[in-house]
Design a protein around this motif. Structure first.
Motif, short mmCIF file in Angstrom:
data_model
loop_
_atom_site.label_atom_id
_atom_site.label_comp_id
_atom_site.label_asym_id
_atom_site.label_seq_id
_atom_site.Cartn_x
_atom_site.Cartn_y
_atom_site.Cartn_z
N ASP A 13 0.89 -1.22 -0.03
CA ASP A 13 -0.04 -0.05 0.00
C ASP A 13 0.85 1.24 0.06
N THR A 290 -7.33 -7.95 -0.57
CA THR A 290 -8.50 -6.94 -0.86
C THR A 290 -8.02 -5.64 -0.86
N GLU A 292 -9.05 -3.32 1.53
CA GLU A 292 -8.75 -3.05 2.80
C GLU A 292 -7.80 -4.03 3.59
N SER A 293 -7.68 -5.23 3.12
CA SER A 293 -6.81 -6.18 3.91
C SER A 293 -5.33 -5.73 3.49
N ARG A 296 -4.41 -2.81 5.77
CA ARG A 296 -4.03 -3.40 7.26
C ARG A 296 -2.76 -4.25 6.99
#
Length: 311
Positions: A13, A290, A292-293, A296
């Motif tokens: 990310d 995903t 979102e993951s 995280r």
């Protein structure tokens, strides 16, 4: 004083990458994993290396990490890292434990529902003017079926909760969780021996690491013990399952479907046993990935690696 160097060999990310750049000299190049010469050169003076599952931190690459104090793993499986050799060199190995568990659990339940019903792979036929209504009228409802979890850690427990919300009964096999462990009662899951689980489960989902003890644990002989029409889902590692035996059982109609996100080897090469398998979902090792993951996992590893380097 020069900044400590972090090399990131696969996708991460961007916000987490930028956060590391505020305190470290960061080399972020997702293409490094596919260029051994550049990869070895980049890690030679790195204080930390961050990888996903494709970068093999062992052998020549590990030897090239002459300065590294920490390996950050953007995921949980550690079979691509020689953990013992890293630790012998004083290198910490940090996985992103729990950060992608919900993504995997949702993949398991989502594919289980798709494969039990068996109607959602008909789009091409219907668009072409076919109308296979009779052939697709015997799919199964999710409620009332039995989910068998092989491994009852964090992902398995999340999957159990999602399954029970849909009316599934859940059983699990995990010799690492004692029969009197409070998790069984807390999650309302029945512990079973492996063979007993295979005999009763309508959906078998694998959640164990690849070790000498789990390699090929779902063998041809054990696949033969599964309920006729059962579904098998593998989001763990390819080496845990005899993939050719699963494919043969699908083609013969003994199994009702399969969802595989992991394979041995990766990527698959053609021809392979999976080609021509009915009611099958094959995905490229993305069950835990995903939007979102990824945030995280990346945030957790960035913070843990930074903390280690600052200690």
């Amino acid at each position: 004083m020069s900044l400590q160097k972090i090399v990131i060999t696969e996708f991460m990310d961007q916000t987490a990458v930028d956060a590391l750049r505020s305190d470290f000299d960061v080399v972020y190049d997702p293409g490094l994993v596919d260029d051994a010469a550049r990869l070895h050169q980049a890690v030679a003076d790195a204080d930390a290396v961050i990888v996903r599952n494709r970068t093999q931190v062992r052998g020549e690459l590990l030897a090239a990490c002459r300065k590294a104090r920490v390996i950050g793993r953007l995921g949980v499986g550690l079979d691509n890292i020689d953990v013992a050799a890293c630790e012998a060199r004083g290198m910490a190995v940090i996985p992103a434990t729990g950060a992608n568990a919900l993504a995997v659990a949702e993949y398991v339940i989502g594919t289980a529902m798709l494969l039990l019903r068996g109607v959602y792979l008909s789009s091409a036929a219907v668009a072409a003017g076919q109308w296979p209504r009779a052939a697709l009228s015997s799919g199964r409802e999710t409620a009332g079926t039995c989910l068998g979890l092989v491994g009852f850690g964090g992902i398995g427990r999340l999957a159990a909760g999602l399954a029970q919300a849909l009316g599934m009964r859940v059983v699990a096999h995990d010799p690492m969780v004692a029969a009197d462990h409070p998790a069984w009662r807390q999650y309302g899951v029945t512990p079973l021996a492996f063979d007993a689980l295979l005999a009763c489960a309508d959906v078998v989902s694998l959640h164990v690491p690849l070790t000498p003890g789990t390699a090929s644990m779902l063998s041809a002989a054990r696949i033969a013990q599964m309920k006729p029409g059962a579904i098998v889902i593998n989001t763990s590692r390819g080496g845990i399952v005899d993939e050719a035996a699963v494919a043969a059982a699908l083609k013969e109609g003994r199994l009702g479907g399969a969802a595989f996100d992991v394979f041995e080897p990766e990527p698959l090469t053609a021809p392979n046993a999976w080609q021509g398998c009915p009611n099958t979902i094959l995905t490229p090792h993305v069950a835990g990935v995903t939007a979102e993951s990824n945030v995280r996992v990346s945030t957790l590893i960035a913070a843990a690696v930074a903390r280690t380097l600052k200690d």
